[in-house]
Write an enzyme that holds these catalytic residues in place. Structure first.
Site, PDB file in Angstrom:
ATOM      1  N   GLU A   1      10.569  16.116  14.775  1.00 31.18           N
ATOM      2  CA  GLU A   1      10.497  15.965  13.213  1.00 31.18           C
ATOM      3  C   GLU A   1       9.825  16.823  12.599  1.00 31.18           C
ATOM      4  O   GLU A   1       8.509  16.873  12.639  1.00 31.18           O
ATOM      5  CB  GLU A   1      10.524  14.440  12.885  1.00 31.18           C
ATOM      6  CG  GLU A   1      10.662  14.099  11.304  1.00 31.18           C
ATOM      7  CD  GLU A   1      10.401  12.913  10.709  1.00 31.18           C
ATOM      8  OE1 GLU A   1       9.180  12.470  10.996  1.00 31.18           O
ATOM      9  OE2 GLU A   1      11.450  12.147  10.141  1.00 31.18           O
TER      10      GLU A   1
ATOM     11  N   LYS B   1       0.654  -1.207   0.081  1.00 29.82           N
ATOM     12  CA  LYS B   1       0.038  -0.037   0.024  1.00 29.82           C
ATOM     13  C   LYS B   1       0.843   1.077  -0.072  1.00 29.82           C
ATOM     14  O   LYS B   1       1.393   1.425   0.840  1.00 29.82           O
ATOM     15  CB  LYS B   1      -0.961   0.016   1.282  1.00 29.82           C
ATOM     16  CG  LYS B   1      -1.833   1.232   0.988  1.00 29.82           C
ATOM     17  CD  LYS B   1      -2.755   1.583   2.309  1.00 29.82           C
ATOM     18  CE  LYS B   1      -1.804   2.884   2.866  1.00 29.82           C
ATOM     19  NZ  LYS B   1      -1.897   4.336   2.139  1.00 29.82           N
TER      20      LYS B   1
ATOM     21  N   CYS C   1      13.968  11.039   5.615  1.00 26.61           N
ATOM     22  CA  CYS C   1      13.900  10.765   6.957  1.00 26.61           C
ATOM     23  C   CYS C   1      15.088  10.843   7.722  1.00 26.61           C
ATOM     24  O   CYS C   1      15.331  11.153   9.068  1.00 26.61           O
ATOM     25  CB  CYS C   1      13.565   9.104   7.269  1.00 26.61           C
ATOM     26  SG  CYS C   1      14.475   8.049   6.215  1.00 26.61           S
TER      27      CYS C   1
ATOM     28  N   GLU D   1      10.117   1.623   9.998  1.00 29.00           N
ATOM     29  CA  GLU D   1      11.126   2.471   9.612  1.00 29.00           C
ATOM     30  C   GLU D   1      10.632   3.810   9.793  1.00 29.00           C
ATOM     31  O   GLU D   1       9.881   4.147   9.050  1.00 29.00           O
ATOM     32  CB  GLU D   1      11.869   2.256   8.010  1.00 29.00           C
ATOM     33  CG  GLU D   1      12.409   0.822   7.542  1.00 29.00           C
ATOM     34  CD  GLU D   1      13.863   0.807   8.179  1.00 29.00           C
ATOM     35  OE1 GLU D   1      14.258   1.816   8.540  1.00 29.00           O
ATOM     36  OE2 GLU D   1      14.365  -0.320   8.367  1.00 29.00           O
TER      37      GLU D   1
END
Ligand code: NAD
Length: 514
Positions: free
Chosen positions: A398, A187, A297, A263
């Site tokens: 983040e 997905k 990331c 992850e």
């Protein structure tokens, strides 16, 4: 291969389930918008519960009753190489799709993302040949036995990917899962699913995989994604995305004790040691930060600079970033494209406002670029904050946008402590002329990857993943491959006499028998 056209002439992409393309239940679909222009470029079927059931059932059947898990490794390797050949033939087209869909500069998709994905696919094909047998030492307690480990596939893998590197992410997921004999429901993110859909289209076109081995569902994470991870027919979830959603995935995996690899997010440091070659280190740290507008990331979002050259580094960074060209990702000269969505820009702007409130000094950027060409898309200036406290939210959370925090340090130990003072632990870079010292620092950093005098370079032979809240498990390399296998111990007894078995303790041999 031509894209399918819907009635309004926009490409329309269906779900791919059990070897066939089909509409989502109820004919629901969503639009994919080109970030740079705000133009809809495709409509995509949205999967509901019945579609997720069908996709998992197809993958289940292909795993439980199909040939794929038992296909010899060399044959799986051959098939993956054939798929890689198809990718190679259409590399430029894939780069264009990725750039339009994700707002990624075409220079990056052409020279890095698609070639890197292709390289990774070939490495996974190579690794597919790895023997599934692992020898063990002979063991003679309680009696002599020959033992070995047989690595078998985990089963049905739900694979969920984000929008920021769609093609590479799809390869990272499909490559190791297929090379070890698993079946898959993939997905992609609704924000940029197109290159993943094209990859599945190529796999379908190759006719090389048995029906149901690869399935594709599209649709919002909160519906299609949640249904998929909670599905009892799924054995393993491989997720790449935010730490926030990663937590939900872990919770959803708990009732059936599914295997999980995550992850997740990061707040990676780049540390410029006092002896760093500043020409390289400044460019390198900026590359670490502003590559793909910071929507990466492992982006080096916290740059630690020794106080002896702090002001010089900031001044040179500002001058260098002023030279970056913000613009249309389809132009070869563009360094920085738009962010993925207006929502993402708002989020990043919220952090820029927060940085100011927290007392950091804005050295560059902070606003939207001016001009007609920037009006249709969520463009944002690359932004540099100085005098940032490592404990501030700007340095701890983040942001996932082009915002760099430059942090001053006096002692190397202080820089290492601050770099490690983060709930994340994905990656780091260390910049120094003294390689021995750089390696010593690298060993003290609590992150899954450390680059010495570089950033972002992904090596498909090396494990990639995070310490702390940046994730669980690894992708790539042999470690990544092993995440898609269950180790099975097979014990073959060599003791011929019954009396020699440990059983005597519980079950004495009949009289007269040895
Ligand atoms: P996200 O977590 O919002 O979404 C990732 C994927 O999960 C998408 O496909 C989304 O549809 C799906 N999803 C959302 N909610 C879900 C749910 N409840 N259940 C199941 N699926 C759900 O992340 P994003 O905004 O697409 O990507 C950015 C994030 O990804 C950043 O945090 C970034 O650090 C992270 N990321 C990590 C890596 C890595 O390798 N560590 C690589 C790239 C991106």
């Amino acid at each position: 291969m031509a894209l399918e056209l819907s009635t309004n002439e926009q490409p329309y992409h269906r779900l791919y389930i059990n070897g066939a393309w089909r509409d989502g239940t109820g004919g629901r679909c969503f639009e994919v918008v080109e970030p740079a222009t705000g133009t809809p470029i495709a409509s995509v079927a949205s999967a509901g519960a019945a579609d997720v059931d069908a996709a998992v059932a197809a993958a289940r059947e292909a795993f439980d009753a199909g040939p794929w898990p038992h296909t010899p490794p060399h044959e799986r390797a051959r098939i993956l190489h054939r798929i890689a050949d198809m990718v190679e033939e259409r590399a430029f087209e894939l780069a264009e799709i990725e750039s339009r869909d994700g707002g990624v500069p075409i220079r990056k998709t052409t020279y890095n993302d698609i070639p890197l994905g292709l390289h990774m696919l070939r490495v996974f094909a190579e690794l597919a040949r790895r023997s599934p047998y692992e020898p063990l030492p002979w063991n003679d307690f309680p009696t002599l036995a020959w033992s070995f480990v047989w690595r078998e596939p985990v089963g049905v893998c739900a694979q969920i990917i984000p929008w920021n590197y769609t093609f590479c992410m799809a390869v990272w997921k499909l490559g190791p899962a297929l090379s070890t004999g698993n079946t898959v429901v993939l997905k992609p993110s609704s924000l940029a699913p197109l290159s993943a859909i094209e990859l599945v289209r190529m796999i379908d076109g190759s006719g090389l995989l048995p029906r149901g081995v690869v399935n594709l569902i599209t649709g919002p994470g909160a519906e299609a994604g949640e249904l998929l991870v909670a599905h009892p027919g799924v054995d393993k979830i491989a997720f790449t995305g935010s730490t926030e959603v990663g937590r939900k995935i872990m919770a959803a995996a708990a009732p059936h004790i599914k295997k999980v690899t995550l992850e997740l997010g990061g707040k990676s440091p780049s540390i410029l040691l006092p002896d760093a070659d500043l020409d390289k280190a400044i460019d390198g740290a900026l590359f670490g930060m502003f590559y793909h507008a910071g929507q990466v990331c492992e982006a080096g979002t916290r740059c630690f600079v020794h106080s002896s050259h702090y002001d010089e580094v900031v001044e040179r960074m500002v001058a260098r970033v002023r030279q970056l060209r913000i613009g249309d990702p389809m132009e070869l000269e563009t360094d920085i494209g738009p962010l993925i969505s207006f929502g993402q820009r708002e989020r990043v702007e919220g952090y820029i406002a927060l940085g100011r409130e927290e007392g950091a000094r804005l050295a560059l950027g902070g606003g939207r670029p001016h001009g007609a060409r920037y009006e249709q898309g969520p463009f944002l200036e690359p932004t540099i904050f100085t005098h940032v406290s490592n404990r501030s939210r700007l340095a701890q959370e983040e942001i996932f946008g082009p915002v760099l925090a430059v942090i001053r340090y006096e002692e190397l130990g202080e820089a290492v402590a601050m770099a490690n003072d983060s709930r994340y632990g994905l990656a780091a870079s260390v910049w120094s002329r003294d390689l021995q010292q750089a390696i010593e620092v690298a060993r003290r950093l609590r992150t899954g990857t450390v680059w010495v005098n570089d950033h972002h370079v992904l090596n498909p032979y090396a494990p990639f993943g995070g310490f702390k809240e940046s994730g669980i498990g690894r992708e790539m390399g042999v470690a990544g491959l092993m995440e898609y296998t269950e180790p099975k111990h097979i014990h073959v007894d060599f003791q011929q006499r019954r009396s020699g078995k440990l059983w005597w303790d519980a079950l004495l041999p009949p009289e007269g028998e040895e």
